[in-house]
Enzyme design. Structure first.
Site, PDB file in Angstrom:
ATOM      1  CE  LYS A 211      -3.960   1.926   2.589  1.00  0.00           C
ATOM      2  NZ  LYS A 211      -4.866   1.723   3.740  1.00  0.00           N
TER       3      LYS A 211
ATOM      4  CB  SER B 233      -8.152   3.619   2.618  1.00  0.00           C
ATOM      5  OG  SER B 233      -7.359   3.047   3.641  1.00  0.00           O
TER       6      SER B 233
ATOM      7  CB  SER C  28      -8.464   0.726   5.510  1.00  0.00           C
ATOM      8  OG  SER C  28      -9.204   1.900   5.365  1.00  0.00           O
TER       9      SER C  28
HETATM   10  N1  GLN Z   1     -13.341   4.207   6.246  1.00  0.00           N
HETATM   11  C1  GLN Z   1     -12.684   4.559   7.456  1.00  0.00           C
HETATM   12  C2  GLN Z   1     -12.222   5.987   7.397  1.00  0.00           C
HETATM   13  O1  GLN Z   1     -12.435   6.600   6.412  1.00  0.00           O
HETATM   14  C3  GLN Z   1     -11.527   3.631   7.718  1.00  0.00           C
HETATM   15  C4  GLN Z   1     -10.301   3.962   6.962  1.00  0.00           C
HETATM   16  C5  GLN Z   1      -9.123   3.124   7.345  1.00  0.00           C
HETATM   17  O2  GLN Z   1      -9.236   2.087   7.984  1.00  0.00           O
HETATM   18  N2  GLN Z   1      -7.950   3.613   6.982  1.00  0.00           N
HETATM   19  O3  GLN Z   1     -11.682   6.501   8.307  1.00  0.00           O
END
Ligand code: GLN
Length: 455
Positions: free
Chosen positions: A56, A131, A155
């Site tokens: 990532k 994400s 995410s």
């Molecule tokens: N969707 C969640 C957020 O926007 C989780 C994102 C994540 O785990 N990085 O914060």
């Protein structure tokens, strides 16, 4: 695509061939936007010659570009390896290509990256989740053997669920955060996204362990889980009844299938309720944005990346931040600064931390009787691009994943069935802190019991 377990047995000549094949496949699947950059063959020899693992774009790999999917970090090269990358290299694996993500890991759809969106390989009109959507899409499309993602509020698990692959978030503190671009420091954890549960265990074993370079890394004993995997251990699995009501019919159907399969496999199912789940979302979005606003303050044009503005210091700050950060990131920085501001700190931030403790206590109570909790990962299967009209609608889709991060617990997401359109339904097994072994044992048993097949 061969599994990680198989890839680890290849000779270096076989690995060369594998990387060539992989490069071709990645090229053929460019339209997915799963990768933001591939290493050329000459760069691979610099980066290492091990089993290629997709990374990532918020994990630092020495001398490689790292941008968190943001314009503000264009041109930034990492001067050092994240500890997880050192750990990969020690085990004969190597970083291979950066995967796309929502900008600074804020989002659930991988369509806020400055590189453009990633498509769900199973249906290109649908989001891959986020994400870590690039990592999940790459594994699902057969253009990565395995990948690393990060999970602040789901995410890893949610994109894995939307793409029909396995994603695992370790206990907070299990995996070093050294060299990971921080979103919300008290919630972030790196973890594996893989083709199956066993590969997730293998990659988890490789990346986890105490790291003196990270003050939040837990100095607790760690026994490797892979040699001790046991799908036959009989477990008590809790279902939180008042939690499931918020899921779609399709997800509920998948949930029933999994419950039956677990029961047939000899596990005991118990039913619980969790008090006041309505505060989970607000607690998460206060803690996460507060920490994000502090973490992203360093990206001001002075030290990192893409400096803009040439009419003095103030102009540089304003131009760098307003041109460098996308809308969602700017919104969260504003929100985070607001909840931390004097006068509001007690009303929002302190209160959110109290709710966080209550959530942790709720989980502890359930774990007095249960080994694991079975839960949906998201209220629906992968939605179409553009389904969420407001940020709040998107935030609501995080209800099943974020409480796990607030409580710091380990959890694994795996596909159990398909909905009527052939999209995977993913469920998660949540375990007690530092009991990754039971999480993997339960997941292996569930994987066997449901025998999931892609539609
Ligand atoms: N969707 C969640 C957020 O926007 C989780 C994102 C994540 O785990 N990085 O914060």
């Amino acid at each position: 695509m061969i599994t990680l377990k198989e890839a680890l047995t290849l000779s270096s000549t076989e690995l060369d061939t594998l990387r060539d094949d992989l490069n071709k496949k990645i090229e053929d699947n460019k339209n997915l936007g799963a990768y933001v950059e591939q290493l050329t063959n000459s760069e691979i020899s610099v980066a290492g010659t091990g089993v290629p693992i997709a990374i990532k774009d918020n994990i630092n790999v020495k001398n490689q570009h790292v941008t968190c999917g943001s314009n503000i970090l264009q041109g930034y090269n990492s001067p050092y390896n994240a500890t997880v990358i050192d750990n990969l290299e020690k085990a004969g694996l190597s970083a291979y290509g950066r995967t796309n993500m929502d900008e600074f890991a804020m989002g659930s759809s991988t369509d806020t990256s400055c590189y453009g969106k990633t498509l769900n390989p199973l249906d290109n009109d649908k989001v891959p989740g986020g994400s870590s959507g690039g990592s999940a899409a790459a594994v699902a499309a057969g253009i990565a053997i395995a990948a690393l993602g990060s999970d602040t509020g789901g995410s890893i698990r949610q994109p894995a669920a939307y793409c029909g692959v396995v994603g695992m978030k370790p206990t907070y503190g299990r995996v070093s955060r050294y060299g990971i671009s921080a979103y919300s420091s008290s919630l972030d954890q790196v973890g594996p996204i893989t083709q199956n549960v066993e590969d997730a265990a293998i990659l988890y074993d490789i990346i986890s362990g105490h790291d003196p370079k990270d003050s939040t890394s837990a100095d607790v004993e760690k026994t490797p889980v892979t040699p001790n995997l046991n799908a036959d251990k009989k477990l008590t699995i809790a279902v939180i009844d008042n939690y499931i009501t918020q899921a779609s019919d399709e997800v509920k159907k998948g949930f029933e299938v999994a419950l039956k399969a677990l029961e047939n496999a000899g596990h005991k199912i118990i039913h619980k309720n969790m008090v006041d789940t309505s505060k989970i979302l607000s607690s998460y979005y206060i803690v996460a944005t507060a920490e994000a606003s502090a973490n992203l303050a360093r990206l001001d044009g002075v030290r990192y990346g893409n400096r803009k503005g040439d009419s003095g210091l103030k102009d540089m700050y304003i131009q760098t931040k307003s041109q460098g950060f996308g809308d969602e990131v700017q919104k969260r920085i504003l929100l985070g600064s607001f909840v931390l501001s004097s006068g509001y700190y007690d009303a929002y931030y302190i209160k959110a931390q109290k709710v966080r403790h209550l959530i942790k206590d709720e989980y502890s109570k359930i774990f007095e009787e249960a080994d694991l909790i079975l839960s949906p990962v998201a209220p629906t299967t992968a939605p179409k691009f553009g389904s969420f009209k407001t940020s709040l609608e998107m935030y609501l889709s995080d209800i099943y994943t974020i409480s796990v991060n607030l409580a710091g617990l380990p959890a694994i997401s795996l596909p159990v069935s398909n909905d009527k359109d052939g999209m995977p339904v993913g469920l998660q097994l949540i375990g007690q802190a530092y009991d990754e072994q039971t999480v993997f044992d339960g997941a292996l048993s569930l994987e066997k019991a449901v025998a999931y097949k892609k539609a």
